[in-house]
Design a protein around this motif. Structure first.
Motif, PDB file in Angstrom:
ATOM      1  N   GLN A 190     -43.970 -17.625  12.436  1.00  0.00           N
ATOM      2  CA  GLN A 190     -44.929 -16.638  12.915  1.00  0.00           C
ATOM      3  C   GLN A 190     -45.595 -15.906  11.749  1.00  0.00           C
ATOM      4  O   GLN A 190     -46.796 -15.609  11.789  1.00  0.00           O
ATOM      5  CB  GLN A 190     -44.231 -15.643  13.835  1.00  0.00           C
ATOM      6  N   THR A 191     -44.818 -15.636  10.707  1.00  0.00           N
ATOM      7  CA  THR A 191     -45.379 -14.984   9.523  1.00  0.00           C
ATOM      8  C   THR A 191     -46.408 -15.874   8.850  1.00  0.00           C
ATOM      9  O   THR A 191     -47.488 -15.417   8.448  1.00  0.00           O
ATOM     10  CB  THR A 191     -44.254 -14.640   8.518  1.00  0.00           C
ATOM     11  N   LEU A 192     -46.076 -17.175   8.760  1.00  0.00           N
ATOM     12  CA  LEU A 192     -47.005 -18.120   8.138  1.00  0.00           C
ATOM     13  C   LEU A 192     -48.273 -18.270   8.977  1.00  0.00           C
ATOM     14  O   LEU A 192     -49.387 -18.307   8.445  1.00  0.00           O
ATOM     15  CB  LEU A 192     -46.313 -19.470   7.951  1.00  0.00           C
ATOM     16  N   ASP A 193     -48.097 -18.356  10.300  1.00  0.00           N
ATOM     17  CA  ASP A 193     -49.252 -18.527  11.187  1.00  0.00           C
ATOM     18  C   ASP A 193     -50.185 -17.320  11.139  1.00  0.00           C
ATOM     19  O   ASP A 193     -51.410 -17.449  11.293  1.00  0.00           O
ATOM     20  CB  ASP A 193     -48.784 -18.761  12.630  1.00  0.00           C
ATOM     21  N   ALA A 194     -49.595 -16.135  10.936  1.00  0.00           N
ATOM     22  CA  ALA A 194     -50.390 -14.899  10.917  1.00  0.00           C
ATOM     23  C   ALA A 194     -50.995 -14.624   9.547  1.00  0.00           C
ATOM     24  O   ALA A 194     -51.730 -13.635   9.376  1.00  0.00           O
ATOM     25  CB  ALA A 194     -49.526 -13.715  11.355  1.00  0.00           C
ATOM     26  N   SER A 195     -50.715 -15.485   8.568  1.00  0.00           N
ATOM     27  CA  SER A 195     -51.222 -15.279   7.209  1.00  0.00           C
ATOM     28  C   SER A 195     -52.482 -16.105   6.985  1.00  0.00           C
ATOM     29  O   SER A 195     -52.611 -17.222   7.501  1.00  0.00           O
ATOM     30  CB  SER A 195     -50.151 -15.668   6.178  1.00  0.00           C
ATOM     31  N   SER A 196     -53.372 -15.575   6.212  1.00  0.00           N
ATOM     32  CA  SER A 196     -54.620 -16.285   5.901  1.00  0.00           C
ATOM     33  C   SER A 196     -54.358 -17.355   4.859  1.00  0.00           C
ATOM     34  O   SER A 196     -53.314 -17.372   4.196  1.00  0.00           O
ATOM     35  CB  SER A 196     -55.659 -15.286   5.376  1.00  0.00           C
ATOM     36  N   ALA A 197     -55.296 -18.245   4.694  1.00  0.00           N
ATOM     37  CA  ALA A 197     -55.180 -19.302   3.684  1.00  0.00           C
ATOM     38  C   ALA A 197     -55.077 -18.705   2.290  1.00  0.00           C
ATOM     39  O   ALA A 197     -54.380 -19.224   1.408  1.00  0.00           O
ATOM     40  CB  ALA A 197     -56.377 -20.243   3.786  1.00  0.00           C
ATOM     41  N   GLU A 198     -55.777 -17.591   2.092  1.00  0.00           N
ATOM     42  CA  GLU A 198     -55.739 -16.915   0.795  1.00  0.00           C
ATOM     43  C   GLU A 198     -54.334 -16.375   0.508  1.00  0.00           C
ATOM     44  O   GLU A 198     -53.835 -16.468  -0.608  1.00  0.00           O
ATOM     45  CB  GLU A 198     -56.761 -15.774   0.794  1.00  0.00           C
TER      46      GLU A 198
ATOM     47  N   LYS B 190     -51.514 -17.535   1.809  1.00  0.00           N
ATOM     48  CA  LYS B 190     -50.619 -18.676   1.603  1.00  0.00           C
ATOM     49  C   LYS B 190     -50.763 -19.257   0.208  1.00  0.00           C
ATOM     50  O   LYS B 190     -49.806 -19.810  -0.347  1.00  0.00           O
ATOM     51  CB  LYS B 190     -50.895 -19.760   2.642  1.00  0.00           C
ATOM     52  N   ALA B 191     -51.957 -19.165  -0.345  1.00  0.00           N
ATOM     53  CA  ALA B 191     -52.178 -19.690  -1.699  1.00  0.00           C
ATOM     54  C   ALA B 191     -51.554 -18.794  -2.766  1.00  0.00           C
ATOM     55  O   ALA B 191     -51.291 -19.244  -3.883  1.00  0.00           O
ATOM     56  CB  ALA B 191     -53.677 -19.842  -1.949  1.00  0.00           C
ATOM     57  N   ASP B 192     -51.335 -17.520  -2.438  1.00  0.00           N
ATOM     58  CA  ASP B 192     -50.701 -16.590  -3.371  1.00  0.00           C
ATOM     59  C   ASP B 192     -49.215 -16.523  -3.019  1.00  0.00           C
ATOM     60  O   ASP B 192     -48.804 -15.809  -2.113  1.00  0.00           O
ATOM     61  CB  ASP B 192     -51.344 -15.205  -3.252  1.00  0.00           C
ATOM     62  N   TYR B 193     -48.400 -17.298  -3.742  1.00  0.00           N
ATOM     63  CA  TYR B 193     -46.992 -17.427  -3.383  1.00  0.00           C
ATOM     64  C   TYR B 193     -46.244 -16.103  -3.478  1.00  0.00           C
ATOM     65  O   TYR B 193     -45.297 -15.849  -2.732  1.00  0.00           O
ATOM     66  CB  TYR B 193     -46.319 -18.484  -4.265  1.00  0.00           C
ATOM     67  N   GLY B 194     -46.642 -15.225  -4.381  1.00  0.00           N
ATOM     68  CA  GLY B 194     -45.994 -13.926  -4.491  1.00  0.00           C
ATOM     69  C   GLY B 194     -46.179 -13.108  -3.227  1.00  0.00           C
ATOM     70  O   GLY B 194     -45.243 -12.467  -2.730  1.00  0.00           O
ATOM     71  N   VAL B 195     -47.395 -13.156  -2.667  1.00  0.00           N
ATOM     72  CA  VAL B 195     -47.710 -12.400  -1.445  1.00  0.00           C
ATOM     73  C   VAL B 195     -46.969 -12.982  -0.247  1.00  0.00           C
ATOM     74  O   VAL B 195     -46.340 -12.261   0.539  1.00  0.00           O
ATOM     75  CB  VAL B 195     -49.227 -12.383  -1.191  1.00  0.00           C
ATOM     76  N   ILE B 196     -47.035 -14.294  -0.084  1.00  0.00           N
ATOM     77  CA  ILE B 196     -46.432 -14.906   1.107  1.00  0.00           C
ATOM     78  C   ILE B 196     -44.906 -14.796   1.083  1.00  0.00           C
ATOM     79  O   ILE B 196     -44.256 -14.619   2.118  1.00  0.00           O
ATOM     80  CB  ILE B 196     -46.893 -16.387   1.247  1.00  0.00           C
ATOM     81  N   LYS B 197     -44.322 -14.883  -0.107  1.00  0.00           N
ATOM     82  CA  LYS B 197     -42.861 -14.702  -0.207  1.00  0.00           C
ATOM     83  C   LYS B 197     -42.452 -13.304   0.237  1.00  0.00           C
ATOM     84  O   LYS B 197     -41.458 -13.121   0.945  1.00  0.00           O
ATOM     85  CB  LYS B 197     -42.396 -14.943  -1.647  1.00  0.00           C
ATOM     86  N   GLU B 198     -43.211 -12.306  -0.193  1.00  0.00           N
ATOM     87  CA  GLU B 198     -42.878 -10.924   0.161  1.00  0.00           C
ATOM     88  C   GLU B 198     -43.049 -10.693   1.653  1.00  0.00           C
ATOM     89  O   GLU B 198     -42.243  -9.976   2.276  1.00  0.00           O
ATOM     90  CB  GLU B 198     -43.752  -9.950  -0.641  1.00  0.00           C
ATOM     91  N   LYS B 199     -44.087 -11.282   2.267  1.00  0.00           N
ATOM     92  CA  LYS B 199     -44.285 -11.128   3.712  1.00  0.00           C
ATOM     93  C   LYS B 199     -43.133 -11.772   4.486  1.00  0.00           C
ATOM     94  O   LYS B 199     -42.621 -11.197   5.454  1.00  0.00           O
ATOM     95  CB  LYS B 199     -45.614 -11.762   4.137  1.00  0.00           C
ATOM     96  N   ILE B 200     -42.720 -12.966   4.046  1.00  0.00           N
ATOM     97  CA  ILE B 200     -41.593 -13.643   4.704  1.00  0.00           C
ATOM     98  C   ILE B 200     -40.311 -12.836   4.543  1.00  0.00           C
ATOM     99  O   ILE B 200     -39.542 -12.652   5.494  1.00  0.00           O
ATOM    100  CB  ILE B 200     -41.417 -15.061   4.128  1.00  0.00           C
ATOM    101  N   ARG B 201     -40.093 -12.341   3.335  1.00  0.00           N
ATOM    102  CA  ARG B 201     -38.869 -11.564   3.068  1.00  0.00           C
ATOM    103  C   ARG B 201     -38.816 -10.322   3.942  1.00  0.00           C
ATOM    104  O   ARG B 201     -37.774  -9.999   4.532  1.00  0.00           O
ATOM    105  CB  ARG B 201     -38.825 -11.173   1.590  1.00  0.00           C
TER     106      ARG B 201
END
Length: 282
Positions: A237-245, A247-258
């Motif tokens: 759900q976190t990945l689906d709610a995230s924009s492509a931008e 997802k491309a920034d691994y630091g941002v997406i890791k923090e959102k998942i965490r």
């Protein structure tokens, strides 16, 4: 009189009722003489049926488990153990001086400077106040704590600053590698709550998630069935709610998942494992 004190090796030459052994280890220290005697591992002292063992000491808070374990060993050898259990009058007298004895020492010494150094802060404070009340016998009273710098020179004594003091942790197998506080905190966190690794495979060209996230845990009890499936769903759900931008920034997406996974785990289990998202580029 002659012969009153004998060598430990001579104990076997006397009847048990004629021997009194002074032995250390009333706090249950693992390698102390009494602890070893309690498990038949002492070279000279052996606890036998009918022996009386007197623990002339108080139980220091924190040592209860080791002391009672040792006492259990003594009871197994059918010894009569006298210790501080509340069933009899106390047999231990403190080795610390009373207030009147402290006053006597001050009157005899008449110190120019008086600095209490032993005890908790509340005890140091009371000791200093007592000394300060004896104006004819004491010069200056200085109250310092561990880390305070006390400087003496021709002008007298004074507190001049403070340095960091305390335990220094060294990594096992090393004599010089000091373990920082942050590392100690992480290790304590891991030991108490474990670690959770959400692993996500992302196509580095398209930015799409190729497979369902994998959740790996160590030292963390997952709890009831369906918990891990719920955790995977949270990550998806976190990945689906995230924009492509994002997802491309691994630091941002890791923090959102965490953050989202931490909220889910805390709500489901009331625990806070260390969460470290892992992004695999494929």
């Amino acid at each position: 009189p002659s012969g009153l004190i004998i060598h430990p090796g001579e104990m076997k030459n006397f009847p048990p009722e004629k021997v009194c052994v002074m032995i250390s280890g009333t706090q249950g220290e693992p390698m102390s003489a009494l602890s070893r005697a309690a498990v038949d591992n002492h070279k000279h002292a052996k606890i036998e049926k009918g022996d009386t063992v007197v623990l002339s000491s108080r139980i220091i808070p924190g040592n209860e488990k080791t002391i009672y374990r040792m006492i259990d060993h003594l009871f197994r050898r059918e010894a009569h153990v006298i210790y501080e259990d509340g069933s009899s009058p106390p047999i231990h007298v403190s080795g610390h001086a009373s207030q009147e004895e402290l006053k006597l020492i001050i009157n005899l010494v008449k110190p120019k400077y008086f600095i209490p150094i032993h005890g908790e802060y509340r005890q140091l404070k009371l000791h200093a106040e007592m000394a300060a009340s004896m104006r004819g016998s004491v010069g200056n009273v200085l109250l310092i704590e561990s880390g305070d710098i006390l400087e003496f020179d021709e002008l007298g004594a004074r507190k001049t600053g403070r340095v960091n003091v305390g335990r220094v942790c060294i990594d096992s197998g090393s004599r010089t590698d000091v373990v920082e506080d942050l590392v100690i905190k992480d290790r304590r966190h891991l030991s108490e709550d474990g670690i959770v690794l959400p692993i996500i495979a992302i196509n580095k060209l398209t930015g799409r998630v190729e497979t369902s996230p994998e959740i790996v845990s160590r030292g963390f009890a997952a709890g009831e069935d369906g918990f891990m499936d719920g955790a995977r769903q949270v990550v998806m759900q976190t990945l689906d709610a995230s924009s492509a931008e994002e997802k491309a920034d691994y630091g941002v997406i890791k923090e959102k998942i965490r953050a989202d996974l931490k909220r889910y785990i805390s709500k489901q289990t009331q625990r806070r494992p260390l969460i470290m998202p892992v992004i695999l580029e494929i």
